[in-house]
Design an enzyme around this catalytic site. Structure first.
Site, short mmCIF file in Angstrom:
data_model
loop_
_atom_site.label_atom_id
_atom_site.label_comp_id
_atom_site.label_asym_id
_atom_site.label_seq_id
_atom_site.Cartn_x
_atom_site.Cartn_y
_atom_site.Cartn_z
N GLY A 46 38.46 21.76 -19.98
CA GLY A 46 39.77 22.17 -19.47
C GLY A 46 39.94 21.72 -18.04
O GLY A 46 38.97 21.32 -17.37
N GLN A 51 43.26 22.31 -9.54
CA GLN A 51 41.98 21.63 -9.27
C GLN A 51 42.17 20.19 -8.81
O GLN A 51 41.23 19.59 -8.26
CB GLN A 51 41.08 21.67 -10.51
CG GLN A 51 40.62 23.08 -10.88
CD GLN A 51 39.83 23.08 -12.16
OE1 GLN A 51 40.42 23.07 -13.25
NE2 GLN A 51 38.52 23.07 -12.07
N CYS A 92 32.34 25.50 -14.10
CA CYS A 92 33.62 25.14 -13.49
C CYS A 92 33.46 23.78 -12.81
O CYS A 92 32.50 23.59 -12.05
CB CYS A 92 34.04 26.20 -12.47
SG CYS A 92 35.64 25.85 -11.72
N LEU A 93 34.39 22.89 -13.09
CA LEU A 93 34.31 21.55 -12.49
C LEU A 93 34.49 21.62 -10.97
O LEU A 93 34.08 20.69 -10.27
CB LEU A 93 35.37 20.63 -13.10
CG LEU A 93 35.19 20.36 -14.61
CD1 LEU A 93 36.38 19.57 -15.14
CD2 LEU A 93 33.88 19.61 -14.88
N HIS A 134 40.21 31.04 -18.33
CA HIS A 134 39.59 30.41 -17.15
C HIS A 134 40.64 29.53 -16.43
O HIS A 134 40.79 29.62 -15.21
CB HIS A 134 38.40 29.56 -17.62
CG HIS A 134 37.69 28.81 -16.53
ND1 HIS A 134 36.42 29.13 -16.12
CD2 HIS A 134 38.07 27.74 -15.78
CE1 HIS A 134 36.05 28.30 -15.15
NE2 HIS A 134 37.04 27.44 -14.93
N GLU A 135 41.36 28.73 -17.20
CA GLU A 135 42.34 27.81 -16.57
C GLU A 135 43.49 28.58 -15.96
O GLU A 135 44.01 28.22 -14.89
CB GLU A 135 42.84 26.78 -17.58
CG GLU A 135 41.75 25.91 -18.22
CD GLU A 135 40.80 25.28 -17.23
OE1 GLU A 135 41.19 25.04 -16.06
OE2 GLU A 135 39.65 25.03 -17.60
N HIS A 138 42.68 29.74 -12.61
CA HIS A 138 42.82 28.71 -11.57
C HIS A 138 44.24 28.68 -11.01
O HIS A 138 44.44 28.51 -9.80
CB HIS A 138 42.50 27.32 -12.13
CG HIS A 138 41.04 26.97 -12.10
ND1 HIS A 138 40.33 26.91 -10.93
CD2 HIS A 138 40.18 26.63 -13.09
CE1 HIS A 138 39.07 26.56 -11.20
NE2 HIS A 138 38.95 26.38 -12.52
O1 K1U Z 1 38.39 24.50 -15.31
C1 K1U Z 1 37.31 23.93 -15.24
O2 K1U Z 1 36.65 23.96 -14.22
C2 K1U Z 1 36.76 23.26 -16.45
C3 K1U Z 1 35.68 24.07 -17.11
C4 K1U Z 1 36.31 24.96 -18.17
C5 K1U Z 1 35.44 26.00 -18.80
C6 K1U Z 1 34.11 25.81 -19.09
C7 K1U Z 1 33.36 26.80 -19.69
C8 K1U Z 1 33.94 27.98 -20.03
C9 K1U Z 1 35.25 28.17 -19.72
C10 K1U Z 1 36.00 27.18 -19.12
C11 K1U Z 1 34.69 23.11 -17.72
O3 K1U Z 1 34.99 22.42 -18.60
S1 K1U Z 1 33.15 23.06 -16.99
C12 K1U Z 1 32.19 22.10 -18.13
C13 K1U Z 1 31.51 23.02 -19.05
O4 K1U Z 1 30.95 23.98 -18.57
C14 K1U Z 1 31.50 22.85 -20.51
C15 K1U Z 1 31.64 21.63 -21.09
C16 K1U Z 1 31.62 21.52 -22.47
C17 K1U Z 1 31.44 22.64 -23.27
C18 K1U Z 1 31.29 23.88 -22.69
C19 K1U Z 1 31.29 23.98 -21.30
ZN ZN Z 2 37.16 25.98 -13.43
#
Ligand code: K1U
Ligand code: ZN
Length: 139
Positions: A46, A51, A92-93, A134-135, A138
Site C-alpha cells: 500500500g 508518503q 511501513c515504507l 494503515h493507509e 497516513h
Molecule cells: O503504507 C505503507 O507504508 C506501506 C506498508 C503497508 C502495510 C504493511 C503491512 C501491514 C499493513 C500495511 C507496506 O507495504 S510495508 C511492506 C510490508 O511490510 C509488507 C509487504 C508485503 C506483505 C506484507 C507486508
Molecule cells: Zn505506512
C-alpha cells in the site's frame, strides 16, 4: 511513469493532514499511476499520497500475490468497523526496518472514489482491512 521519493520518519511532512480531492482529473490519475509504480518498486502492499509529499486523500493498495490487482481509494470514508479486533505485525515504507504489532478492526466497510471518479464500497477483512486502515491513518 515517475518513481516518487517516499518520505521517511521523522520527516514532519508525514504529520500533515491530507485534504479531500476536489476532482478526479488527469493530475490525480497521473498521481495514482505514479503511486502504483512507486509502491510496486518499493515492494509495498500500500501507499498513501502523504508518503510521497502530496497532501490529498489518495491511497493505492495491492495485496495480491501476482501484484496485478491494484485498488485505488480516493477520499475514502470508513462507514463501518467491526468491534471484533485483530492484531498483526505491520511494517511501513516510511519507517524502514521497523515492524510492530498493531490492533485494528477485523472487518471494515469503506466508501471511496476509484481512479475514474466513480463511488464504490469495499468490504474488507484480513490483510486488506489491515492495509486500508494503515493507509487511512497516513492520510
Ligand atoms: O503504507 C505503507 O507504508 C506501506 C506498508 C503497508 C502495510 C504493511 C503491512 C501491514 C499493513 C500495511 C507496506 O507495504 S510495508 C511492506 C510490508 O511490510 C509488507 C509487504 C508485503 C506483505 C506484507 C507486508
Ligand atoms: Zn505506512
Amino acid at each position: 511513469m515517475a518513481l516518487l521519493p517516499i518520505l521517511c520518519y521523522p520527516d514532519a511532512r508525514l504529520h500533515q493532514v491530507a485534504r479531500p480531492v476536489q476532482a478526479v482529473d488527469a493530475r490525480i490519475q497521473k498521481l495514482v499511476q505514479d503511486m502504483l509504480h512507486t509502491m510496486y518498486e518499493a515492494q509495498g502492499i500500500g501507499l498513501a499520497a502523504t508518503q510521497v509529499d502530496v497532501h490529498e486523500r489518495v491511497i493505492v493498495i495491492d495485496i495480491s500475490e501476482q501484484r496485478n490487482e491494484p485498488l485505488v481509494l480516493i477520499n475514502p470514508e470508513l462507514i463501518w468497523a467491526s468491534t471484533d479486533k485483530q492484531r498483526n505485525e505491520e511494517g511501513c515504507l516510511s519507517v524502514p526496518g521497523v515492524y510492530d504489532g498493531v490492533e485494528r478492526a477485523s472487518a471494515i466497510r469503506v466508501r471511496a472514489l476509484n481512479a475514474q471518479g466513480q463511488s464504490h464500497e469495499i468490504a474488507a477483512e484480513g490483510l486488506l482491512a489491515v492495509c486500508i486502515q494503515h493507509e487511512m491513518d497516513h492520510l
